[in-house]
Scaffold this active site. Structure first.
Site, PDB file in Angstrom:
ATOM      1  N   PRO A 113       0.792  -1.228   0.000  1.00  0.00           N
ATOM      2  CA  PRO A 113       0.000   0.000   0.000  1.00  0.00           C
ATOM      3  C   PRO A 113       0.828   1.283   0.000  1.00  0.00           C
ATOM      4  O   PRO A 113       1.846   1.371   0.694  1.00  0.00           O
ATOM      5  CB  PRO A 113      -0.800  -0.098   1.305  1.00  0.00           C
ATOM      6  N   ASN A 114       0.376   2.234  -0.774  1.00  0.00           N
ATOM      7  CA  ASN A 114       0.909   3.596  -0.862  1.00  0.00           C
ATOM      8  C   ASN A 114       2.229   3.718  -1.614  1.00  0.00           C
ATOM      9  O   ASN A 114       2.700   4.830  -1.857  1.00  0.00           O
ATOM     10  CB  ASN A 114       1.053   4.241   0.540  1.00  0.00           C
ATOM     11  N   GLU A 126      12.562  -8.981   2.686  1.00  0.00           N
ATOM     12  CA  GLU A 126      11.718  -7.833   3.041  1.00  0.00           C
ATOM     13  C   GLU A 126      12.550  -6.555   2.843  1.00  0.00           C
ATOM     14  O   GLU A 126      13.674  -6.482   3.332  1.00  0.00           O
ATOM     15  CB  GLU A 126      11.321  -8.002   4.517  1.00  0.00           C
ATOM     16  N   ALA A 160       2.907  -0.400   5.059  1.00  0.00           N
ATOM     17  CA  ALA A 160       2.475  -0.458   6.459  1.00  0.00           C
ATOM     18  C   ALA A 160       1.976  -1.847   6.860  1.00  0.00           C
ATOM     19  O   ALA A 160       1.887  -2.159   8.054  1.00  0.00           O
ATOM     20  CB  ALA A 160       1.393   0.584   6.722  1.00  0.00           C
ATOM     21  N   ARG A 201       5.499  11.031  -2.482  1.00  0.00           N
ATOM     22  CA  ARG A 201       5.170  10.720  -1.090  1.00  0.00           C
ATOM     23  C   ARG A 201       6.399  10.930  -0.209  1.00  0.00           C
ATOM     24  O   ARG A 201       7.392  10.220  -0.353  1.00  0.00           O
ATOM     25  CB  ARG A 201       4.740   9.254  -1.013  1.00  0.00           C
ATOM     26  N   HIS A 222      12.662  -2.202   2.925  1.00  0.00           N
ATOM     27  CA  HIS A 222      12.080  -0.901   3.282  1.00  0.00           C
ATOM     28  C   HIS A 222      12.997   0.203   2.806  1.00  0.00           C
ATOM     29  O   HIS A 222      14.213   0.126   3.021  1.00  0.00           O
ATOM     30  CB  HIS A 222      11.885  -0.779   4.798  1.00  0.00           C
ATOM     31  N   ARG A 262      12.420   5.015  13.243  1.00  0.00           N
ATOM     32  CA  ARG A 262      11.242   5.865  13.059  1.00  0.00           C
ATOM     33  C   ARG A 262      10.284   5.666  14.240  1.00  0.00           C
ATOM     34  O   ARG A 262      10.725   5.339  15.325  1.00  0.00           O
ATOM     35  CB  ARG A 262      10.598   5.553  11.704  1.00  0.00           C
ATOM     36  N   ASN A 274       8.239  -5.174  -0.459  1.00  0.00           N
ATOM     37  CA  ASN A 274       8.116  -4.064   0.472  1.00  0.00           C
ATOM     38  C   ASN A 274       6.633  -4.022   0.837  1.00  0.00           C
ATOM     39  O   ASN A 274       5.811  -3.570   0.045  1.00  0.00           O
ATOM     40  CB  ASN A 274       8.549  -2.743  -0.164  1.00  0.00           C
ATOM     41  N   TYR A 309      11.276   8.765   1.716  1.00  0.00           N
ATOM     42  CA  TYR A 309      11.250   7.627   0.786  1.00  0.00           C
ATOM     43  C   TYR A 309      12.027   7.867  -0.512  1.00  0.00           C
ATOM     44  O   TYR A 309      12.122   6.963  -1.338  1.00  0.00           O
ATOM     45  CB  TYR A 309       9.794   7.269   0.457  1.00  0.00           C
TER      46      TYR A 309
HETATM   47  C1  DQA Z   1       8.053   1.409   4.297  1.00  0.00           C
HETATM   48  C2  DQA Z   1       7.981   1.674   5.793  1.00  0.00           C
HETATM   49  C3  DQA Z   1       6.574   1.473   6.323  1.00  0.00           C
HETATM   50  O1  DQA Z   1       6.522   1.742   7.723  1.00  0.00           O
HETATM   51  C4  DQA Z   1       5.610   2.417   5.627  1.00  0.00           C
HETATM   52  O2  DQA Z   1       4.299   2.207   6.079  1.00  0.00           O
HETATM   53  C5  DQA Z   1       5.693   2.328   4.146  1.00  0.00           C
HETATM   54  C6  DQA Z   1       7.010   2.217   3.528  1.00  0.00           C
HETATM   55  C7  DQA Z   1       9.433   1.757   3.711  1.00  0.00           C
HETATM   56  O3  DQA Z   1       9.664   1.383   2.553  1.00  0.00           O
HETATM   57  O4  DQA Z   1      10.241   2.407   4.359  1.00  0.00           O
HETATM   58  O5  DQA Z   1       4.693   2.408   3.451  1.00  0.00           O
HETATM   59  O6  DQA Z   1       7.830   0.021   4.078  1.00  0.00           O
END
Ligand code: DQA
Length: 155
Positions: free
Chosen positions: A9-10, A97, A76, A17, A99, A106, A73, A22
């Site tokens: 998501p996102n 995984e 959240a 963003r 990020h 954070r 990735n 990021y």
């Molecule tokens: C993320 C970190 C997550 O906490 C966040 O919700 C994201 C991006 C990262 O790539 O740093 O959407 O996975």
């Protein structure tokens, strides 16, 4: 060898963003850098992004049989996505995984990953380069696993 690259998501909003967290690369740019590295490594990748946990699970269930590993990735969902975790675990594939940000530095809620216990590695805080490192690591792991299989067959 096919590797699935999954964005949660996102992550479709990358580029605009919170670029200070990021980075400035869009998801399309990251996917095309991954494609370039995959070509160099001689592996196939299939990328997928969804804002919906169920769609991510449908994709994993549909595609896992023909894949050698998964780079993900989870966005959240990292912090609470237990159905996603189960789907990943059920594939028995090596999972890396990724990020973009360093989730250990954070907010408190980001420090917990429900995915990490079933992932072979977690790469966090290396920006888009973390995806490339994840792909390279996964190719190594998949090759090792394939060699192991061959060695077991011939003994
Ligand atoms: C993320 C970190 C997550 O906490 C966040 O919700 C994201 C991006 C990262 O790539 O740093 O959407 O996975």
């Amino acid at each position: 060898m096919k590797i699935l690259v999954i964005h949660g998501p996102n992550l479709n909003m990358l580029g605009s963003r919170k670029p200070e967290i990021y980075g400035r690369k869009t998801l399309a740019e990251i996917n095309s850098l991954l494609q370039k590295r995959a070509d160099e490594l001689g592996v196939e990748i299939e990328t997928y992004q969804s804002n919906h946990e169920g769609y991510l699970i449908d994709f994993i269930q549909k595609k896992a049989k023909k894949a050698a590993g998964i780079v993900i990735n989870p966005g959240a969902l990292t912090h609470y996505g237990l159905s996603l975790r189960d789907a990943l675990e059920d594939t028995s594939l090596p999972v890396i995984e990724v990020h973009l940000s360093d989730i250990r530095r954070r907010e408190e809620f980001r420090k917990v990953s429900v995915i990490a216990p079933i992932a072979r590695r977690q790469i966090s805080g290396q920006g888009w380069r973390g995806y490339i490192a994840a792909l390279e690591t996964l190719v190594e792991l998949a090759k090792e696993a394939a060699h192991g299989k061959k060695a077991r067959k011939s003994s």
